[in-house]
Design an enzyme around this catalytic site. Structure first.
Site, PDB file in Angstrom:
ATOM      1  CG  ASP A 229      -2.169   0.827   1.011  1.00 43.51           C
ATOM      2  OD1 ASP A 229      -2.176   1.686   0.093  1.00 43.51           O
ATOM      3  OD2 ASP A 229      -3.143   0.631   1.755  1.00 43.51           O
ATOM      4  CD1 TRP A 230       0.978   5.518  -3.721  1.00 43.97           C
ATOM      5  CD2 TRP A 230       0.520   3.337  -3.749  1.00 43.97           C
ATOM      6  NE1 TRP A 230       1.109   5.061  -5.024  1.00 43.97           N
ATOM      7  CE2 TRP A 230       0.836   3.724  -5.066  1.00 43.97           C
ATOM      8  CE3 TRP A 230       0.224   1.994  -3.519  1.00 43.97           C
ATOM      9  CZ2 TRP A 230       0.853   2.846  -6.147  1.00 43.97           C
ATOM     10  CZ3 TRP A 230       0.233   1.096  -4.596  1.00 43.97           C
ATOM     11  CH2 TRP A 230       0.544   1.527  -5.887  1.00 43.97           C
TER      12      TRP A 230
END
Length: 828
Positions: A229-230
């Site tokens: 995930d970012w």
């Protein structure tokens, strides 16, 4: 490996640099070997591709795309074929915009109604979630691009989302939180999987070998790329070793150096590095043709029409006294509610789509056979009293045959980065509903919300249509149902409790501590309510229709359950028949029943059809924590064919041979889980379920300390930072509009500074900041005192104080810049 020849030609620096983002959504190309970059884009209800200034929170503008209904509405259709069609349209749009991988679907389990991102997820049930996700993946990837199911795994709260540790037992992990992913991986073969921000039982999901290697790759056979995930990477080397491919978004060349150093020192086997590189190359090459050969545009009108079809199929009729709906032609209708003019059709955050168009009820009602007598907003969208709006709405309601009252949750209530504050609608909406009912009893509520709400106010409505979040065409879809062009067939994919306190996780959700303890175990949603005998407002799988259906003649074999379904009403409609499996005489504790199959059947009036629901490998299994594998308890099972989890129409029995495994809980005190008495499980019983002591949940002052905890540090400077952030968050809460930047930073750990700044700083700078949070800055105070005592003057003392703080940070910053330059030379 598929690309061994290419990998042999790559330098160590190139291989390491390939496993990270170079831009917010793009990876680094290796031009000399013709390995293209991979472009990711947010989903999952549409394409949020940013050709210009990109961000991961939905703050900046993006290319126009179709905003399809969110996952909650998609799931309410119970129609995998329709979801696959929508996925195909999204994949088509992604390809036209140069996107190689669409970041979706989202299939986290809806553990608690207050999760701020519930609108992005399908269901409280893993079987249904998995089937819907598999359909979406097949559709997206039919265009040649990749889909990316998320967030893997056990991700259920936004609070502390980058540093929360999900504590749960292995059986609950497997049966509830991984089964949906298992179905999606085995049935649809997604090209990528996104790991979640959180830790799982003490280890970050992205570097968790049990999740990524033992289960995802070895057991399920996943051979695609895992993307963080970012900002979700903690230790890139550990991630690569465990099975994670990409570190996103753009951590800078420090991550490349980290992997190179790890290989050279032997901390990372080059074989593990090469396996990840092979996955990255495969994703880049296998999706290249789709984007290079895609048309320059998509059919926006056709996709809008499809979005309307999906939204209508996802509408759930919760109440319809005296068959008030559908409304007859030329019914005189008053349109009341702020959402009628400005629809609430999608969630806030990274999933927000720049829609090609957005329909509203006010704009479209003139295209129906209804006679509009007027529109009034009736209430303030974000709460608060407005007597004049209320009075105008009541006056209008008196002049109509029927009031279409548009209620819902506002944007601040459901957003990435924050939990909902309650299950209630804003009180001004509840009060208006009651007042309108006093002047006109024919009230039809059109409810817009991404998850369940308390429903006591429904006593003031004769009909309630739950539109969920219907996407850009949701208004037209709602009118199609209201006017009878579409017979409602949607059914709830989450239980609606009477009140939040009835939910077993309510006492400790969201966890404000480092640990999020899943003490309820298997008992999520209907599994809890039915086993514990707790009454609900609306059961899982519930939904009314304009017609009626009869079930008859059930037969069960080890392969399938079959029965006859008949439309006994006067209009064509579709019924969602659900199959629940129960074992009343169980030895190993289990929920009262579990969904193990479903089918949606469209029938003309009077039509009958023989229907079959297959029994697959998940129908009777449970995960045995003693044998560490799936087992089957032998004996008699009930196969219940139902219209909802509370409305069983047919029951058949089947003798099933077991695998002979002993009860793993024999001699273990797990009494609360035997009866689903799990609202307040104590430490001893939770430890018995876990099989080890309950971990301490205290947050330490280190790289993963969240900004929200800086007031627990020892730095005067960071106390000020904490005060500023807290005031900004409170101001945003009061404004009624979520400030995603503030929410992200508030829940962000210090290490994210080194992962989210595009390489400007590395973990050396983060460590220097941690040094300050720990209170080393007070050494500067000592130097200040020494300077004053020595007579060196206030100016010199303050200078010494500042240097004490600044020099370590500046040194680490300069060191990073120098090393970046050296790494760039290695990459050519």
């Amino acid at each position: 490996m598929k690309h061994e020849d290419l990998i042999k030609q790559m330098t160590l620096a190139e291989k390491c640099a390939l496993l990270q983002g170079a831009t917010t959504f793009g990876t680094l190309p290796i031009k000399r070997l013709d390995i293209p970059s991979v472009e990711f884009s947010d989903g999952p209800s549409g394409v949020r591709h940013q050709a210009g200034a990109a961000d991961h929170l939905g703050l900046n503008g993006s290319d126009p795309a179709t905003c399809f209904p969110t996952a909650v509405t998609m799931a309410n259709t119970w129609d995998p074929e329709l979801v696959e069609q929508a996925g195909a349209a999204m994949g088509n749009e992604a390809a036209t915009q140069g996107v190689n991988t669409l970041l979706g679907p989202g299939l986290c389990i809806k553990r608690n109604p207050l999760c701020g991102r519930n609108f992005e997820y399908y269901s409280e049930d893993p079987y249904l979630s998995g089937k819907m996700a598999a359909a979406a993946v097949r559709g997206i990837q039919s265009n040649g691009i990749g889909a990316c199911p998320k967030h893997f795994a056990v991700n259920s709260q936004e609070a502390r989302r980058q540093a929360s540790d999900s504590i749960l037992d292995e059986r609950t992990l497997r049966e509830i939180y991984l089964t949906g992913f298992e179905i999606a991986v085995r049935e649809a073969h997604p090209k990528t999987i996104m790991s979640s921000y959180n830790l799982v039982n003490g280890t970050y999901a992205n570097e968790n070998p049990h999740l990524l290697k033992d289960i995802l790759r070895d057991e399920w056979g996943f051979d695609g790329a895992v993307v963080t995930d970012w900002g979700g990477s903690n230790d890139h080397t550990a991630g690569v070793a465990a099975g994670s491919t990409y570190e996103m978004p753009a951590p800078g060349l420090a991550s490349t150096r980290e992997l190179m150093d790890a290989v050279k020192s032997g901390r990372l086997a080059e074989a593990d590095l090469d396996a990840r590189v092979d996955e990255a190359i495969e994703l880049a090459l296998s999706t290249r043709a789709a984007t290079e050969n895609a048309a320059s545009s998509f059919d926006a009108d056709a996709h809008h029409a499809l979005a309307r079809k999906v939204a209508a199929a996802g509408c759930v009729l919760l109440k319809n006294e005296e068959s008030l709906l559908p409304l007859p032609a030329h019914a005189r209708v008053a349109l009341v509610g702020d959402f009628a003019k400005t629809p609430r059709y999608q969630g806030a955050g990274s999933s927000a789509v720049n829609s090609t168009r957005v329909d509203s009820l006010l704009d479209l009602i003139g295209e129906t056979d209804l006679d509009l007598v007027g529109y009034e907003p009736g209430f303030e969208r974000h709460g608060g009293e407005n007597a004049s709006k209320r009075a105008a709405a009541l006056e209008l309601a008196k002049s109509a045959d029927v009031v279409l009252l548009c209620l819902g949750l506002d944007e601040i209530a459901e957003s990435e980065g924050a939990e909902r504050l309650s299950m209630r609608l804003n009180e001004n909406q509840v009060e208006l509903a009651h007042a309108v009912a006093q002047v006109n009893p024919n009230v039809v509520v059109l409810l817009s919300a991404g998850s369940c709400v308390e429903s006591d106010w429904m006593a003031d409505a004769r009909a309630v249509l739950y539109c969920a979040l219907g996407g850009q065409a949701g208004a037209g879809a709602a009118l199609d149902v209201v006017c009878g062009k579409v017979c409602p067939s949607g059914k709830l994919t989450e239980t609606w409790p009477r009140r939040l306190e009835d939910v077993p996780s309510s006492a400790n959700f969201p966890s404000e501590e480092k640990s999020a303890e899943y003490r309820e175990g298997l008992y999520v949603g209907y599994r809890y309510f039915q086993t514990a005998g707790v009454p609900v407002a609306f059961p899982f799988g519930f939904g009314l229709s304009y017609t009626t259906f009869a079930y008859s003649d059930v037969k069960a074999t080890p392969q399938e359950v079959s029965f006859t379904l008949t439309n006994t009403g006067k209009v064509a409609g579709a019924e969602v028949a659900q199959l629940y499996v129960a074992k009343p005489d169980h030895e190993v504790f289990r929920p009262a029943q579990e969904l193990k199959g479903f089918v949606k059947v469209a029938l003309e009036p009077g039509e009958s059809r023989r229907v079959s629901i297959p029994l697959d490998d998940k129908a009777f299994r449970y995960f045995n924590v003693a044998t560490n594998r799936w087992e089957v308890e032998g004996g008699t099972y009930e196969l219940r064919v139902a219209a909802s989890s509370d409305d069983v129409r047919l029951t058949a029995t089947l003798q099933v041979a077991g695998t002979g495994a002993a009860n793993p809980y024999a001699g273990v005190d797990v009494a609360p889980y035997q009866t689903a008495d799990v609202t307040s499980v104590d430490d001893a019983h939770f430890a018995a379920l876990l099989g080890h002591p309950v971990p301490a949940g205290d947050a330490a002052i280190e790289r993963n300390m969240c900004f929200r905890d800086l007031n627990h540090g020892r730095s005067l400077i960071f106390w000020v930072v904490w005060l500023v952030l807290r005031s900004l968050k409170r101001a945003a809460d009061r404004s009624g509009k979520p400030d995603l930047n503030v929410l992200f930073v508030w829940n962000m750990p210090l290490r994210a500074i080194g992962k989210m700044t595009g390489g400007m700083v590395d973990m050396g700078v983060v460590d220097a900041l941690v040094r300050e949070v720990k209170g080393y800055g007070w050494g500067g105070v000592v130097l200040l005192a020494v300077a004053l005592l020595a007579g060196w003057g206030v100016g010199v003392g303050i200078l010494l104080w500042v240097l004490w703080i600044v020099v370590p940070i500046a040194f680490a910053f300069v060191r990073n810049l120098v090393l970046n330059g050296q790494t760039k030379k290695l990459l050519g």
